[in-house]
Design a protein around this motif. Structure first.
Motif, PDB file in Angstrom:
ATOM      1  N   ALA A 108      -1.783   0.415   7.284  1.00  0.00           N
ATOM      2  CA  ALA A 108      -1.226   1.622   7.886  1.00  0.00           C
ATOM      3  C   ALA A 108      -2.334   2.571   8.312  1.00  0.00           C
ATOM      4  O   ALA A 108      -3.470   2.481   7.862  1.00  0.00           O
ATOM      5  CB  ALA A 108      -0.294   2.324   6.891  1.00  0.00           C
ATOM      6  N   SER A 131      -4.402   6.085   8.543  1.00  0.00           N
ATOM      7  CA  SER A 131      -4.730   7.137   7.589  1.00  0.00           C
ATOM      8  C   SER A 131      -4.164   8.461   8.075  1.00  0.00           C
ATOM      9  O   SER A 131      -3.574   8.554   9.150  1.00  0.00           O
ATOM     10  CB  SER A 131      -6.250   7.228   7.424  1.00  0.00           C
ATOM     11  N   ASP A 132      -4.372   9.513   7.297  1.00  0.00           N
ATOM     12  CA  ASP A 132      -3.791  10.814   7.623  1.00  0.00           C
ATOM     13  C   ASP A 132      -4.268  11.350   8.965  1.00  0.00           C
ATOM     14  O   ASP A 132      -3.529  12.046   9.660  1.00  0.00           O
ATOM     15  CB  ASP A 132      -4.124  11.823   6.516  1.00  0.00           C
ATOM     16  N   VAL A 175       1.884   4.830   1.307  1.00  0.00           N
ATOM     17  CA  VAL A 175       1.807   5.712   2.459  1.00  0.00           C
ATOM     18  C   VAL A 175       2.797   6.844   2.239  1.00  0.00           C
ATOM     19  O   VAL A 175       4.004   6.592   2.096  1.00  0.00           O
ATOM     20  CB  VAL A 175       2.120   4.962   3.772  1.00  0.00           C
ATOM     21  N   ASN A 176       2.273   8.075   2.201  1.00  0.00           N
ATOM     22  CA  ASN A 176       3.126   9.240   1.923  1.00  0.00           C
ATOM     23  C   ASN A 176       3.913   9.050   0.629  1.00  0.00           C
ATOM     24  O   ASN A 176       5.127   9.299   0.559  1.00  0.00           O
ATOM     25  CB  ASN A 176       4.084   9.489   3.092  1.00  0.00           C
ATOM     26  N   GLU A 228       0.851  -1.185   0.000  1.00  0.00           N
ATOM     27  CA  GLU A 228       0.000   0.000   0.000  1.00  0.00           C
ATOM     28  C   GLU A 228       0.887   1.235   0.000  1.00  0.00           C
ATOM     29  O   GLU A 228       2.054   1.186   0.429  1.00  0.00           O
ATOM     30  CB  GLU A 228      -0.947   0.021   1.200  1.00  0.00           C
TER      31      GLU A 228
END
Length: 528
Positions: A438, A440-441, A412-413, A410
């Motif tokens: 992971a 979320s924001d 992420v950033n 996935e």
């Protein structure tokens, strides 16, 4: 390489009242069951909760859309489905099978330390460490779960041979408690006399009969975990030592090597294996074991370097080695050659990160460091689709890869990262896996939930009896509200069910957890 994408329905926002919440949820095809104010002092990070109840088919399940904690707290609890012939899933119900997830009213708004669904009895450990029990094996006249042991600060409970084994939070004691209410209330003459003597000078209350399992611990050593199979238990200590014992109250005439001690095979009446007598598995001395797992008649352990040992019955190849006359059962821990699973001529550097066992199956989550991927492998019985490969196989020795749950990534950033396995729970015929997605924001955790395998008692929670041979997401739409769902290309948009976590007002971590019984399943909020 599989890329996991997640789409969630943003049905709510902070400050919405119960009516507004319900209205917006219905627009997304979700019917809420409760909208009552909070009563148990629970709050998630940022004042959001992702644990409301929605329906799958015609039953209730956990909702991971953002709902104000003060509005939806009553929806936290225990939700069960599957075989209920012995009233271990939904006490008080007359149905032998609960087709879709239903809430147990007794646990409404409650957080638990542990939950176990047995064949004849079920057990829960409350947030304050009390033991709660129900099921026909406990008392067929009881329709509401009852507290059977209080004040012992229990952290973990398991069931084997209609006996409960309860581990204290300090790790200094394991209690053995008979599953039957009648046997629990039996008091021997000596204990009764002692209690009568002390009751002259202090308040007296009759306690259930239980005994403490004697584990030969060293100084500063504690019990970290206990797992059970059909007839045996494995015990893991803080120093990485492993002990085993026969469970229940009766001697065993023979074992299949699942105790890991060859002299405890028991071949006839003259070589009985006594119950609840703890033995150290000396073959594992000097190896720091960090995880243990037990199937019906086999055992699996993992060390701190990512190596895996198996022992016990290999009738279906569940030990991770091919079945032969010589390997029908293995009484000594044997190393599983996981590196051989990758025929890459030295391009694999493997480390097992997680193990799980149940029934006649074993799962291995293996990291290939050189390829930077995490794969899920399985061995054992696959007659009901437990392998998750789309095929139905009677047995499988050398582990095979579950492709749909291997190499998951996935973003992420703007960076790709692996999605590891969070947990695996295994019944006799079905499997549940939670991925460790992971955050979320905004800090929320939405872990993907997948189930597959046998479904003869509706243990997959989809209201059907057809088996599923591949890992399948749980959808959130409701039959009566199907017309309100958004459509894409003439098909309903797939709204995947996820599990989440948060923080209680006492600062304790709480997460939605799934557990499989032999022919049933439950989701509950676990507090640590």
């Amino acid at each position: 390489m599989n890329i996991v994408s997640r789409t969630f329905c943003s049905a709510t926002r902070p400050g919405l009242g119960a009516t507004s919440v319900r209205t917006r949820l219905l627009k997304c095809g979700i019917r809420t069951i409760h909208s009552t104010p909070a009563r148990h002092g629970f709050r998630l990070k940022n004042s959001f909760i992702a644990g409301g109840i929605l329906t799958i088919g015609a039953g209730a399940f956990l909702l991971t859309n953002n709902i104000d904690a003060e509005q939806k707290l009553a929806d936290i609890g225990v939700f069960t489905w599957g075989y209920n012939g012995r009233k271990v899933v939904l006490p008080g119900s007359q149905d032998d099978a609960i087709k879709t997830p239903q809430s147990i009213p007794y646990f409404e708004g409650a957080e638990l330390r542990d939950l176990v669904l047995g064949d004849d009895i079920s057990v829960a450990v409350t947030a304050n460490g009390d033991l709660v029990q129900w099921g026909n094996g406990y008392d067929p006249t009881v329709t509401v779960p009852e507290v059977v042991l209080a004040g012992k600060n229990i952290i973990r409970a398991v069931i084997s041979q209609n006996t409960i084994y309860a581990l204290t939070a300090k790790g200094d004691k394991i209690f053995s408690i008979p599953g039957s209410k009648a046997k629990q209330l039996e008091l021997d003459t000596e204990s009764e006399t002692k209690r009568w003597y002390f009751s002259i000078f202090s308040s007296f209350s009759k306690n259930l009969a239980f005994k403490t399992i004697n584990v030969p611990l060293q100084r500063s050593e504690t019990v970290q975990d206990i797992v059970t199979g059909s007839q045996h238990a494995l015990i893991l200590t803080s120093k990485g030592r492993v002990f085993s014992a026969v469970t229940g109250s009766n001697p065993v005439y023979s074992t299949e090597g699942q105790l890991g001690v060859p002299i405890l095979l028991g071949t006839d009446q003259d070589n009985l294996v006594l119950p609840e007598k703890v033995h150290e598995i000396v073959t594992l001395r000097g190896i720091e074991i960090v995880q243990i797992a037990a199937g019906s008649f086999h055992s699996v352990v993992r060390d701190n370097e990512g190596h895996v040992w198996t022992f016990g019955s290999n009738a279906y190849g569940q030990l991770g080695i091919d079945f032969t006359i010589e390997t029908a059962f293995v009484p000594i821990p044997s190393l599983v050659p996981l590196d051989r699973l990758y025929n890459t001529r030295g391009l694999a550097d493997t480390v097992c990160k997680y193990i799980a066992a149940g029934g006649d199956n074993t799962y291995f989550s293996v990291e290939n460091k050189k390829k930077n991927e995490i794969d899920l492998w399985v061995s054992g019985s696959g007659l009901f689709g437990q392998h998750g490969t789309g095929r139905f196989m009677h047995m499988q020795g050398t582990p095979i890869r579950v492709k749909s749950l291997s190499g998951l990534k996935e973003f992420v950033n703007d960076k790709s990262q692996n999605i590891p396995i969070k947990s695996i729970s295994i019944g006799k015929k079905h499997v549940a896996v939670v991925l460790d997605n992971a955050k979320s924001d905004n800090g929320e955790v939405k872990r993907e939930l997948l189930l597959w395998g046998g479904n003869d008692w509706f243990q997959l929670g989809n209201g059907k009896r057809s088996q599923l041979a591949r890992p399948t997401h749980v959808n959130t739409f409701v039959g009566s509200d199907v017309d309100k769902l958004p459509r894409r290309g003439g098909e309903f948009t797939d709204k995947r069910q996820n599990l989440t976590e948060g923080t209680s007002r006492q600062g304790k971590r709480v997460e939605a957890t799934i557990t499989c019984g032999n022919y049933n399943t439950a989701v509950y909020w676990k507090v640590e």
